[in-house]
Each structure stands twice: as C-alpha cells, then as structure tokens.
Design a protein around this motif. Structure first.
Motif, PDB file in Angstrom:
ATOM      1  N   CYS A  12     -71.789 -41.938  51.249  1.00 42.71           N
ATOM      2  CA  CYS A  12     -70.519 -42.482  50.754  1.00 42.71           C
ATOM      3  C   CYS A  12     -69.718 -42.978  51.943  1.00 42.71           C
ATOM      4  CB  CYS A  12     -69.722 -41.408  49.999  1.00 42.71           C
ATOM      5  SG  CYS A  12     -70.555 -40.744  48.555  1.00 42.71           S
ATOM      6  N   ASN A  13     -69.283 -44.217  51.863  1.00 36.52           N
ATOM      7  CA  ASN A  13     -68.553 -44.825  52.971  1.00 36.52           C
ATOM      8  C   ASN A  13     -67.268 -45.460  52.472  1.00 36.52           C
ATOM      9  OD1 ASN A  13     -68.045 -45.854  55.618  1.00 36.52           O
ATOM     10  ND2 ASN A  13     -68.921 -47.825  55.011  1.00 36.52           N
ATOM     11  N   ALA A  14     -66.129 -44.898  52.874  1.00 36.90           N
ATOM     12  CA  ALA A  14     -64.803 -45.447  52.562  1.00 36.90           C
ATOM     13  C   ALA A  14     -64.640 -45.691  51.058  1.00 36.90           C
ATOM     14  CB  ALA A  14     -64.553 -46.719  53.358  1.00 36.90           C
ATOM     15  N   VAL A  15     -64.978 -44.693  50.258  1.00 37.94           N
ATOM     16  CA  VAL A  15     -64.909 -44.822  48.801  1.00 37.94           C
ATOM     17  C   VAL A  15     -63.466 -44.649  48.329  1.00 37.94           C
ATOM     18  CG1 VAL A  15     -65.622 -43.817  46.604  1.00 37.94           C
ATOM     19  CG2 VAL A  15     -67.266 -44.041  48.478  1.00 37.94           C
ATOM     20  N   ASN A  16     -63.004 -45.604  47.527  1.00 38.56           N
ATOM     21  CA  ASN A  16     -61.663 -45.557  46.948  1.00 38.56           C
ATOM     22  C   ASN A  16     -61.762 -45.699  45.435  1.00 38.56           C
ATOM     23  OD1 ASN A  16     -59.250 -45.800  49.127  1.00 38.56           O
ATOM     24  ND2 ASN A  16     -61.096 -46.777  49.895  1.00 38.56           N
ATOM     25  N   ASP A  27     -60.524 -43.424  50.789  1.00 39.76           N
ATOM     26  CA  ASP A  27     -61.399 -43.587  51.953  1.00 39.76           C
ATOM     27  C   ASP A  27     -62.310 -42.381  52.165  1.00 39.76           C
ATOM     28  OD1 ASP A  27     -60.363 -46.134  52.622  1.00 39.76           O
ATOM     29  OD2 ASP A  27     -58.636 -45.192  53.580  1.00 39.76           O
ATOM     30  N   SER A  29     -65.542 -40.603  52.919  1.00 35.26           N
ATOM     31  CA  SER A  29     -66.802 -40.893  53.600  1.00 35.26           C
ATOM     32  C   SER A  29     -67.528 -39.587  53.858  1.00 35.26           C
ATOM     33  CB  SER A  29     -66.558 -41.621  54.928  1.00 35.26           C
ATOM     34  OG  SER A  29     -65.986 -42.900  54.711  1.00 35.26           O
ATOM     35  N   GLU A  63     -63.601 -49.473  45.572  1.00 30.48           N
ATOM     36  CA  GLU A  63     -63.842 -49.933  46.941  1.00 30.48           C
ATOM     37  C   GLU A  63     -64.774 -48.968  47.650  1.00 30.48           C
ATOM     38  OE1 GLU A  63     -60.201 -50.381  49.072  1.00 30.48           O
ATOM     39  OE2 GLU A  63     -59.481 -52.044  47.845  1.00 30.48           O
ATOM     40  N   GLY A  64     -65.480 -49.503  48.655  1.00 30.08           N
ATOM     41  CA  GLY A  64     -66.375 -48.681  49.444  1.00 30.08           C
ATOM     42  C   GLY A  64     -67.806 -48.721  48.927  1.00 30.08           C
TER      43      GLY A  64
END
Length: 247
Positions: A12-16, A27, A29, A63-64
């Motif tokens: 998971c990377n910068a999940v919004n 964000d 991660s 997002e992300g």
C-alpha cells in the motif's frame, strides 16, 4: 510453528479514502510480507476496518496504490476478481447463509468459484471443521450454533478457498465474553492473518508487527510486540494515549 516472512504480498502506497468530505484514510503506506501477521490497532473511527476492506475492494480507495500478490487494485473488474480469489475475510458479524447447513456454507464457494467437485469440496469442509474444532456441527444450520461456533464456521469458510491472505475485521466483537477465547484460540492456531482486533492480549501474543492508526486515519507507528507494548519506549503521542487506556 516457525514462520519465515517472504516478499511483500500486500503493498500500500499513499492510500487515501474519503466518505464524502470525511477523509478516513490519509496517505497510508505499508508493506506486508508473506506469512507475516500484522495487527492493526487504534481508536474507534480511525479507519482500521476501512483500510482492510480496501485491500479486497469492499471499499474503493480514491488515491494511492494497492498491489496484492503482484496485482494492482484499481477499477479493472478482472483484477478485482483475481485478488478476491486469493483473499479470505472474516467479519465482525458471521455473515453465514442461514438456509444452508454448515457443510454447505463452507463448500459452496469452492464449488461455484473454483469449480471444485462436490465430493472434494465436502471432504475439504470436514477437514477444516476438524481444524477449527467443530466437526460434529457439519449438518446443522447456523441458527442452531452458538456465536463462537458460527464464527469458527466463518473462519473455515474463508479457509476453504485456500487463500494466500486472510483478513480478520474484529472477529470477536459480536461475541459474548465466554465465546471470545474459543475463537481467539482458533486464530492463534492458524496464525496467518491481517487482523483488526480489540483483544490486546491476543494481539500481543500472535503478531509479528503492530500498526497503530491515529484518529485522523494515519499510521503513526509500527513495531514488534516487545517494543510496541513497552510503555518505557519513546512512543508516538497517539500510541501512548491508546496504550495508556488499554494496558
């Protein structure tokens, strides 16, 4: 059982994530390795359940990036279906089909989704019922079982698909206190999970890593059980506040 963590199976990377104007995940991660047990903790409303529901697309993140077993999770229906085939999930409520027997509840998905022959699916269901300690309940209906027994059936049902990943969303929160231990004992025996739980003794015992969410939907601290629950460690302010209420 000795476990060896492998390559990341969840990235998971910068999940919004928003619900309307409410920014529930900010964000986020985190990488989770194969065979790693990660317990997600934090105050109510901090986004813990939403986070794990995003991993199998029960909730859509805006997002992300989320990558599960090498498959990016977006709007591609084929990718969503492929990811869901590899993820088992156990919910707060048992979500068993009331009109089907325990055996039918467990064998249905392998037959329908993986095209497993009925005899093979039922044999596997019995093996799983043995594993969770209730083989004698195979022919009963969910309404004839206790809450703890129903949750063990739900765990067996998730395992029947032979998933690479198991997600548990506060699986004991709907149980009476005397039933909690029997379900936690089953989960402890399985020890292959990403877990959201309020049972801190259990979390401390089974986890390889803990991720603490703040009330603003961020991961503010991660650590192994030995240091995470040590009040003498210099924790993040949010973690200190949370631990001071539960320890």
């Amino acid at each position: 059982m000795t476990k060896t963590a492998g390559e990341p199976i969840i990235i998971c990377n910068a999940v919004n994530k928003w619900f309307g104007e409410f920014h529930v995940l900010r964000d986020v991660s985190v990488n989770i390795a194969q065979r790693e047990v990660v317990v997600v903790i934090g105050p109510s409303g901090s986004g813990k359940s939403t986070f794990i529901r995003c991993i199998n697309r029960l909730e859509e993140h805006q997002e992300g990036d989320i990558i599960v077993d090498g498959i990016p999770l977006g709007n591609d229906i084929r990718n969503i279906a492929a990811i869901r085939r590899e993820i088992g999930m156990v919910f707060q409520q048992f979500n068993l089909f009331p009109h089907l027997t325990v055996m039918q509840n467990i064998s249905l998905a392998p037959m329908q989704v993986r095209r497993v022959p009925r005899a093979q699916a039922e044999k596997k269901a019995l093996e799983l019922l043995e594993r969770v300690g209730i083989p004698e309940q195979a022919k009963k209906y969910p309404g004839q079982l206790s809450g703890g027994q129903q949750q063990r059936v739900a765990i067996a049902r998730a395992l029947a698909m032979e998933p690479k990943i198991m997600l548990f969303d506060e699986p004991t929160s709907a149980l009476d206190p005397e039933m909690i231990k029997e379900v936690l004992d089953v989960m402890k025996e399985l020890a292959l999970s990403g877990i959201v739980t309020h049972e801190m003794g259990f979390a401390r015992e089974v986890a390889d890593r803990h991720s603490c969410f703040s009330s603003q939907g961020r991961i503010v601290e991660e650590g192994d059980p030995q240091t995470f629950f040590d009040l003498d460690v210099d924790h993040h302010e949010r973690t200190k506040a949370f631990l001071s209420q539960i320890l």
